[in-house]
Design an enzyme around this catalytic site. Structure first.
Site, PDB file in Angstrom:
ATOM      1  CB  CYS A  52      -0.940  -0.016   1.202  1.00 56.04           C
ATOM      2  SG  CYS A  52      -0.112   0.095   2.803  1.00 56.04           S
ATOM      3  CB  SER A  53       0.176   4.841   0.343  1.00 60.34           C
ATOM      4  OG  SER A  53      -0.460   4.746   1.610  1.00 60.34           O
ATOM      5  N   GLY A  55       2.859   0.832   3.491  1.00 61.18           N
ATOM      6  CA  GLY A  55       3.343  -0.525   3.685  1.00 61.18           C
ATOM      7  C   GLY A  55       3.087  -1.119   5.050  1.00 61.18           C
TER       8      GLY A  55
END
Length: 231
Positions: A52-53, A55
């Protein structure tokens, strides 16, 4: 949580308010993503990169769910503990920020990421009642202990901070508590199954986890079974 502790006179808007919270929508999306990853790995034999953005929020949620679906070892008590240690603790989920440890005043960083993941796991347990060695009580204890800081497992924001603070030497692990009392959390219907479990991800197949959200609701006590017992 606020919806579940609302006074009874708000019952008429209950389902509407649940929908407006978007909680089940988020749970559904997480299960969808995890199922797709498990299908890619198990069925299509593909390699998958999950990130994701940052982590350390959606990444452990989805990665851990996918592994629960694909690998029966992680559906055992000790395997589940290993999964949490690996995906949540070792990979640096920021427990201190997300759970507001130490009286944190940065409310924008507080979020029920672990509880949301546990809810996803509970939805899987509900759909596959024999697949997990532990039951919902195990999940509830995990979520509760992550907030009360009774054990060192979920202190600080990453493994390096825990090591610098000497957490492993000065505190007790939550697993010493959960795994030493297996009778309290054992699923009596558990049957080891070597295959994968692919849950239904539609919101229509999901339910509000009463044991989590209603646990502090004094205005709505649990129903009492008054039916006579029959031998």
């Amino acid at each position: 949580r606020e919806l579940c502790t609302a006074p009874p006179d708000e019952d008429e808007r209950w389902l509407h308010n649940v929908s407006e919270s978007y909680w089940l929508q988020h749970v559904s999306k997480l299960l969808q993503g995890a199922r797709r990853i498990a299908e890619l790995v198990v069925v299509e034999r593909a390699s998958v990169l999950v990130h994701c953005s940052d982590g350390w929020d959606r990444t452990p949620q989805i990665s851990a769910l996918a592994q629960l679906m694909a690998d029966p070892h992680y559906r055992t008590a000790r395997g589940f503990a290993l999964l949490v240690e690996k995906e949540w603790c070792a990979f640096g989920h920021k427990f201190s920020l997300r759970c507001a440890h130490g009286g944190s005043t940065d409310r924008q960083e507080v979020a029920p990421i672990l509880a949301q993941w546990a809810d996803c796991v509970w939805q899987m347990m509900r759909q596959f009642p024999t697949a997990f060695e532990v039951d919902g009580r195990f999940l509830l204890e995990l979520v509760e202990m992550a907030h009360v800081c009774r054990f060192g497992t979920f202190l600080f924001n990453c493994e390096s901070e825990r090591r610098r603070a000497g957490v492993h030497k000065r505190t007790v692990s939550i697993w010493s508590h959960l795994l030493s009392h297996p009778e309290l959390y054992r699923n009596p219907h558990y049957v080891r199954y070597a295959g994968v479990v692919f849950p239904e991800t539609s919101i229509r197949r999901l339910a509000v986890w009463e044991a989590l959200f209603f646990r502090d609701c004094s205005s709505l006590p649990p129903p009492v079974d008054r039916c006579p017992c029959h031998d």
